[in-house]
Design a protein around this motif. Sequence first.
Motif, PDB file in Angstrom:
ATOM      1  N   ASP A   9     -35.032  28.491  83.123  1.00  0.00           N
ATOM      2  CA  ASP A   9     -33.374  28.605  83.339  1.00  0.00           C
ATOM      3  C   ASP A   9     -32.789  27.366  83.939  1.00  0.00           C
ATOM      4  OD1 ASP A   9     -33.791  28.308  85.987  1.00  0.00           O
ATOM      5  OD2 ASP A   9     -33.743  30.624  86.382  1.00  0.00           O
ATOM      6  N   SER A  10     -31.344  27.207  83.929  1.00  0.00           N
ATOM      7  CA  SER A  10     -30.812  26.137  84.233  1.00  0.00           C
ATOM      8  C   SER A  10     -31.015  25.734  85.421  1.00  0.00           C
ATOM      9  CB  SER A  10     -29.242  26.328  83.965  1.00  0.00           C
ATOM     10  OG  SER A  10     -28.864  27.215  84.528  1.00  0.00           O
ATOM     11  N   GLU A  11     -31.298  26.499  86.473  1.00  0.00           N
ATOM     12  CA  GLU A  11     -31.287  26.120  88.014  1.00  0.00           C
ATOM     13  C   GLU A  11     -32.860  25.557  87.908  1.00  0.00           C
ATOM     14  OE1 GLU A  11     -29.859  25.825  90.519  1.00  0.00           O
ATOM     15  OE2 GLU A  11     -31.570  25.320  91.645  1.00  0.00           O
ATOM     16  N   SER A  12     -33.724  25.806  87.485  1.00  0.00           N
ATOM     17  CA  SER A  12     -35.231  25.255  87.088  1.00  0.00           C
ATOM     18  C   SER A  12     -34.736  23.753  86.761  1.00  0.00           C
ATOM     19  CB  SER A  12     -36.177  26.028  86.453  1.00  0.00           C
ATOM     20  OG  SER A  12     -36.184  27.390  86.877  1.00  0.00           O
ATOM     21  N   ALA A  46     -33.138  21.596  89.420  1.00  0.00           N
ATOM     22  CA  ALA A  46     -34.099  21.369  90.570  1.00  0.00           C
ATOM     23  C   ALA A  46     -35.255  20.387  90.007  1.00  0.00           C
ATOM     24  CB  ALA A  46     -34.900  22.702  90.814  1.00  0.00           C
ATOM     25  N   ARG A  75     -26.264  16.314  92.226  1.00  0.00           N
ATOM     26  CA  ARG A  75     -26.208  16.815  90.730  1.00  0.00           C
ATOM     27  C   ARG A  75     -24.853  16.519  90.251  1.00  0.00           C
ATOM     28  NH1 ARG A  75     -28.887  22.869  91.363  1.00  0.00           N
ATOM     29  NH2 ARG A  75     -30.882  22.310  92.246  1.00  0.00           N
ATOM     30  N   GLU A  89     -27.572  29.113  80.277  1.00  0.00           N
ATOM     31  CA  GLU A  89     -28.622  29.735  81.114  1.00  0.00           C
ATOM     32  C   GLU A  89     -29.998  29.345  79.970  1.00  0.00           C
ATOM     33  OE1 GLU A  89     -29.944  30.731  83.888  1.00  0.00           O
ATOM     34  OE2 GLU A  89     -28.335  30.100  84.567  1.00  0.00           O
TER      35      GLU A  89
END
Length: 308
Positions: free
Chosen positions: A99-102, A105, A119, A129
């Motif tokens: 997913d985009s958060e991973s 990160a 960021r 996503e």
Amino acid sequence: MKAKISTEWLSGCSGCHVAIVDLHEKLLNLADEVEFVRVPVLMDEKGYPEADIGIVEGAIRSVHDREAVEHMRDSVRTLVAFGTCAVYGGPSGIGWLHDSESVFAQVYDGGPTNAGHERPDAGAPRLEESVVPIDEVVEVDFLLPGCPPSPYFIAAALRLLLDGSGPKLSKRTVCSGCTRKMSRRPGTALRKGAVTAADERLCLLSQGVVCMGSVTLDRCFSPCPQKGVACTGCNGPSLNIIREPQVDYRGVLAGTMSFLTGISEADVKAYIEAEAKTFYAYSLASPAIYKKPTVELREWAGDGHRHD
Ligand code: SF4
Ligand code: SF4
Ligand code: SF4
């Protein structure tokens, strides 16, 4: 009257656009018949002028990609998904596993070249996503896979489009253009990580190297196996893989290789699963692949955080 062509570049590497420029004299042969009204790598045209043929490179990864492909769909008569990223997600589709958060990160918080862990600000297009091929967002008239498509097939497709028909679906695989012979070699070992083998006349599968020629669409004249390197499937899946839900790269390759070498199908399948990011690299973001009942890409290669 000249046919107007408009192109767009979404989440892709620009290689597909460079392939159009690489047509050289084939492009000149079309000069009297076509007018390019929008080509991001050649022209500063930011709008979406009306055109007869729209050619789209890249997958949908960001809000910008989604809006751009919708503008393309609205402004052209015939829309072509151009290149394996547009058709199946291609290398850009590797983001489908995370997913985009991973992704943020990994790239921004832990990236070695981003000491401040900054960021992207609000001015950057928001990542969606996941990654999807363009026909998941808009209606597509023709699919022209290849990474990038070979100049011969681009020119042939343009010719057919200008004549009012369109690219034909090929039933052939990369093996059809390869001169190597499949021959039974019982006792051959599975050569993990190998991309080539000693005998230049013998099929790489017969020599224990997993070559994807038999499960890959013929759209390139088989340059890799002809030069001694295993096919990695950059043209995307062959018709039999696409058509049959239960038929997957893994099963076909394991069955053929086991027949030729005596290596157990289970060993070949386990190797392909362990290296899923390589063997599914060009098509893992396509529902035609990840929705197959026998395919568990997220389990084999992902981080388990993807949302559909
Ligand atoms: S299909 Fe290949 S050449 Fe085309 S944009 Fe994707 S990665 Fe680049
Ligand atoms: S599997 Fe690879 S090496 Fe063997 S015939 Fe097909 S393309 Fe050639
Ligand atoms: S042989 Fe395979 S990897 Fe090489 S260009 Fe063709 S499809 Fe791509």
